[in-house]
Design a protein around this motif. Structure first.
Motif, short mmCIF file in Angstrom:
data_model
loop_
_atom_site.label_atom_id
_atom_site.label_comp_id
_atom_site.label_asym_id
_atom_site.label_seq_id
_atom_site.Cartn_x
_atom_site.Cartn_y
_atom_site.Cartn_z
N ASN A 169 0.81 -1.22 0.00
CA ASN A 169 0.00 0.00 0.00
C ASN A 169 0.84 1.26 0.00
OD1 ASN A 169 -2.37 -1.49 0.07
ND2 ASN A 169 -2.48 -1.50 2.29
N SER A 170 0.46 2.19 -0.86
CA SER A 170 1.06 3.52 -0.90
C SER A 170 -0.04 4.52 -0.55
CB SER A 170 1.62 3.83 -2.29
OG SER A 170 1.96 5.19 -2.40
N TYR A 171 0.12 5.19 0.58
CA TYR A 171 -0.96 6.04 1.07
C TYR A 171 -0.83 7.49 0.62
CZ TYR A 171 -1.93 1.96 3.87
OH TYR A 171 -2.22 0.67 4.27
N GLU A 172 0.00 7.73 -0.38
CA GLU A 172 0.18 9.08 -0.90
C GLU A 172 -0.43 9.19 -2.30
OE1 GLU A 172 1.49 11.51 0.90
OE2 GLU A 172 1.87 10.13 2.56
N ILE A 173 -0.97 10.36 -2.59
CA ILE A 173 -1.42 10.64 -3.95
C ILE A 173 -0.18 10.84 -4.81
CG2 ILE A 173 -2.65 12.30 -5.42
CD1 ILE A 173 -4.48 10.54 -3.72
N GLN A 174 -0.12 10.12 -5.93
CA GLN A 174 1.05 10.19 -6.80
C GLN A 174 0.65 10.75 -8.17
OE1 GLN A 174 3.95 9.71 -5.66
NE2 GLN A 174 3.92 8.16 -4.05
N GLU A 175 1.47 11.64 -8.66
CA GLU A 175 1.18 12.35 -9.91
C GLU A 175 0.94 11.40 -11.08
OE1 GLU A 175 3.24 15.85 -12.67
OE2 GLU A 175 4.51 14.50 -11.50
N GLU A 176 1.81 10.38 -11.20
CA GLU A 176 1.72 9.51 -12.37
C GLU A 176 0.45 8.67 -12.37
OE1 GLU A 176 4.75 7.51 -9.58
OE2 GLU A 176 3.90 9.48 -9.97
N TRP A 177 -0.20 8.51 -11.23
CA TRP A 177 -1.42 7.73 -11.17
C TRP A 177 -2.67 8.60 -11.24
CZ3 TRP A 177 0.80 4.98 -6.30
CH2 TRP A 177 1.83 4.11 -6.69
N GLN A 178 -2.51 9.89 -11.44
CA GLN A 178 -3.64 10.81 -11.44
C GLN A 178 -3.83 11.51 -12.79
OE1 GLN A 178 -5.83 11.12 -8.97
NE2 GLN A 178 -4.72 9.57 -7.78
N ASN A 189 12.22 16.06 10.39
CA ASN A 189 11.58 16.83 11.47
C ASN A 189 10.53 17.81 10.96
OD1 ASN A 189 13.27 15.58 13.47
ND2 ASN A 189 14.92 16.96 12.80
N THR A 190 9.97 17.51 9.79
CA THR A 190 8.86 18.31 9.27
C THR A 190 7.73 17.34 8.94
OG1 THR A 190 9.33 18.13 6.89
CG2 THR A 190 10.57 19.80 8.15
N PRO A 191 6.50 17.85 8.81
CA PRO A 191 5.39 16.96 8.44
C PRO A 191 5.61 16.26 7.11
CG PRO A 191 4.55 19.04 9.29
CD PRO A 191 6.03 19.21 9.14
N PHE A 192 6.40 16.86 6.23
CA PHE A 192 6.61 16.22 4.93
C PHE A 192 7.42 14.94 5.05
CE2 PHE A 192 5.48 20.45 3.35
CZ PHE A 192 4.57 20.08 2.38
N PHE A 193 8.12 14.75 6.15
CA PHE A 193 8.80 13.48 6.35
C PHE A 193 8.01 12.60 7.32
CE2 PHE A 193 11.85 10.57 8.35
CZ PHE A 193 12.40 9.98 7.21
N GLU A 194 7.64 13.16 8.46
CA GLU A 194 7.00 12.36 9.51
C GLU A 194 5.62 11.86 9.11
OE1 GLU A 194 8.78 11.45 11.93
OE2 GLU A 194 10.45 12.82 11.54
N GLU A 195 4.91 12.59 8.25
CA GLU A 195 3.54 12.21 7.90
C GLU A 195 3.39 11.85 6.42
OE1 GLU A 195 0.80 15.16 9.21
OE2 GLU A 195 1.71 15.32 11.20
N THR A 196 4.50 11.67 5.73
CA THR A 196 4.46 11.25 4.34
C THR A 196 5.00 9.83 4.29
OG1 THR A 196 4.84 13.53 3.62
CG2 THR A 196 5.18 11.82 1.98
N TYR A 197 4.12 8.88 4.02
CA TYR A 197 4.44 7.48 4.27
C TYR A 197 5.05 6.77 3.07
CZ TYR A 197 1.26 8.72 8.01
OH TYR A 197 0.66 9.36 9.07
N THR A 198 4.94 7.36 1.91
CA THR A 198 5.58 6.84 0.71
C THR A 198 6.18 8.03 -0.01
OG1 THR A 198 3.83 5.18 0.52
CG2 THR A 198 5.29 5.45 -1.38
N GLN A 199 7.39 7.89 -0.52
CA GLN A 199 7.99 9.03 -1.21
C GLN A 199 7.15 9.45 -2.41
OE1 GLN A 199 9.01 5.91 -1.09
NE2 GLN A 199 10.61 5.39 -2.56
#
Length: 346
Positions: free
Chosen positions: A105-114, A264-274
C-alpha cells in the motif's frame, strides 16, 4: 495416558479454540458489520448488467461507509488501486500471507497515477503479475469505477486469464466502487461485488460465498476502513515503514546525519511513501551538476577502452528511442526476433 498424549490433546484443543475464535471474528466482521443497508444492497447499480446479461443467478455483496471528505478526494484513492500502483488499501499482511497477492500500500497521492490516461477502460486491474486478471470497464471520473472478469469473455491482454474457482465452468465478477456525495459534505462509499457462476449448485455457492462474502467481505470491510482513514488524514505509518526508517534512517542509533531533506517536518514524519515524481521539479543532483539525458561520447571507442575491438561504433549513428508500439511488441512475441536497425532513421 502418557504425557505426550496429554500434550497433543491440549494443543489440539487450543488450536481448535483458536480456529473457532478466528472464524467467529471473521463472521461478525464480514457479515454483521460494515454492510450496506438493505436498500443499498438490493439496488441495481451501473455495471450489474455486465453480470446479468450472461447469467441468471447474479448475486450481490455490498459494503458501505461514510467518509468525511468530498467525493473527488475519495475517487483519487480509488484510482490508485492495483498491485502495480497504490496497492489494495486493505491489509497488506493478509493480502500477501493468505491470498498470496503482491499488494504494497502507498498512502500518498502520486502524480503519475492521477493523469487522464493513468486509468482507462481495458487496463488490467492488477491483482498479481502472473496473469489473474480483471479489466477496468467503466471509468467515470469522480463518480465510480468498475472492474470486471468473465470466463465467457476473457480479458484482452496477452498473458492474462479469467479466473474461476474449483467446480465452476464459468465465473463472472464485477467489483465496483460508487461514490455518493452527501449534503453534509461527506461521501458515501459503496464497495460492491456482483458475481455469477455455472453450474449453480451448493458446492459452487459455498466456494463463492467463502471467497466473496466471508474472506472477501473481511477484505472489503477493511478496505473501506483503510480508505476512510487515508482520506481523512488519519492513516498511521505502517510498523514496517517506521522500522525501516528508524533503522536505515539512523534514528534508532541517534545519528546526527539527517536522513532526508524534510527531516523533522510533516513532509517526512507524515508522508508514508515518497512522492515518486516530485523530484522532477529540481532533482537533488542539481545541487552540484545537471542530470544527463544525452551522452554522444558513450560508448567509448578510443583505442584504450575495454571494448575498442568489439564495440559497434555505428549502432547509435542516426538512432533515437523508438515510439512504443503494441503491434511491434506482439510481433516480437510471435516471431522471437527484433527489428534490424531498431530505432535508426529509415
Amino acid at each position: 495416558m502418557c504425557a505426550s498424549s496429554h500434550k497433543w490433546k491440549a494443543l489440539s484443543i487450543g488450536a481448535s479454540g483458536a480456529a473457532a475464535g478466528i472464524a467467529s471474528f471473521m463472521t461478525v466482521f464480514s457479515q454483521l458489520t460494515g454492510k450496506a443497508t438493505k436498500a443499498e444492497n438490493t439496488w441495481t447499480y451501473p455495471g450489474d448488467d455486465l453480470i446479468d446479461r450472461n447469467y441468471t443467478n447474479g448475486r450481490s455483496s455490498t459494503y458501505a461507509i461514510d467518509i468525511d471528505a468530498p467525493a473527488y478526494a475519495v475517487y483519487r484513492i480509488l484510482k490508485q488501486i492495483g498491485a502495480d500502483k497504490g496497492g489494495s488499501y486493505s491489509s497488506e499482511f493478509l493480502e500477501r500471507a493468505f491470498a498470496r497477492l503482491p499488494f504494497f500500500n502507498s498512502y500518498e497521492i502520486q502524480e503519475e497515477w492521477q493523469q487522464p490516461d493513468s486509468l482507462m477502460p481495458g487496463d488490467v486491474a492488477t491483482f498479481d503479475f502472473h496473469g489473474m486478471t480483471m479489466e477496468w470497464t467503466d471509468v467515470v471520473p469522480g463518480k465510480y469505477l468498475i472492474e470486471w472478469v468473465d470466463t465467457k469473455h476473457p480479458p484482452a491482454a496477452p498473458g492474462s486469464y479469467a479466473f474461476r474457482y474449483p467446480g465452476m465452468k464459468h465465473y463472472a465478477a464485477a467489483w465496483c466502487f460508487y461514490l455518493v456525495p452527501l449534503k453534509n459534505g461527506k461521501t458515501r462509499l459503496l464497495n460492491h461485488w456482483r458475481v455469477a457462476y455455472e453450474p449453480d449448485n451448493l458446492w459452487t455457492w459455498f466456494i463463492n460465498w467463502m471467497q466473496i462474502d466471508f474472506v472477501g467481505g473481511c477484505m472489503a470491510h477493511l478496505q473501506n476502513l483503510y480508505i476512510k482513514r487515508t482520506v481523512e488524514f488519519r492513516k498511521k505509518q505502517q510498523f514496517t515503514g517506521r522500522l525501516m526508517r528508524g533503522m536505515l534512517g539512523g534514528r534508532f542509533f541517534h545519528s546526527d546525519t539527517p536522513a532526508g531533506r524534510w527531516d523533522n517536518t510533516p513532509f517526512f514524519e507524515e508522508t508514508y511513501t515518497q512522492w515518486f515524481r516530485y523530484g522532477r521539479q529540481r532533482p537533488a543532483v542539481t545541487d552540484f551538476r545537471e542530470p544527463v539525458t544525452d551522452n554522444p561520447n558513450w560508448p567509448p571507442t578510443d583505442a584504450d577502452s575495454p571494448w575498442a575491438t568489439t564495440v559497434d561504433s555505428n549502432y547509435y549513428v542516426g538512432w533515437k528511442e523508438p515510439v512504443f508500439s503494441w503491434e511491434e511488441q506482439m510481433r516480437q512475441k510471435k516471431e522471437k526476433t527484433y527489428l534490424p536497425n531498431w530505432g535508426k532513421e529509415q
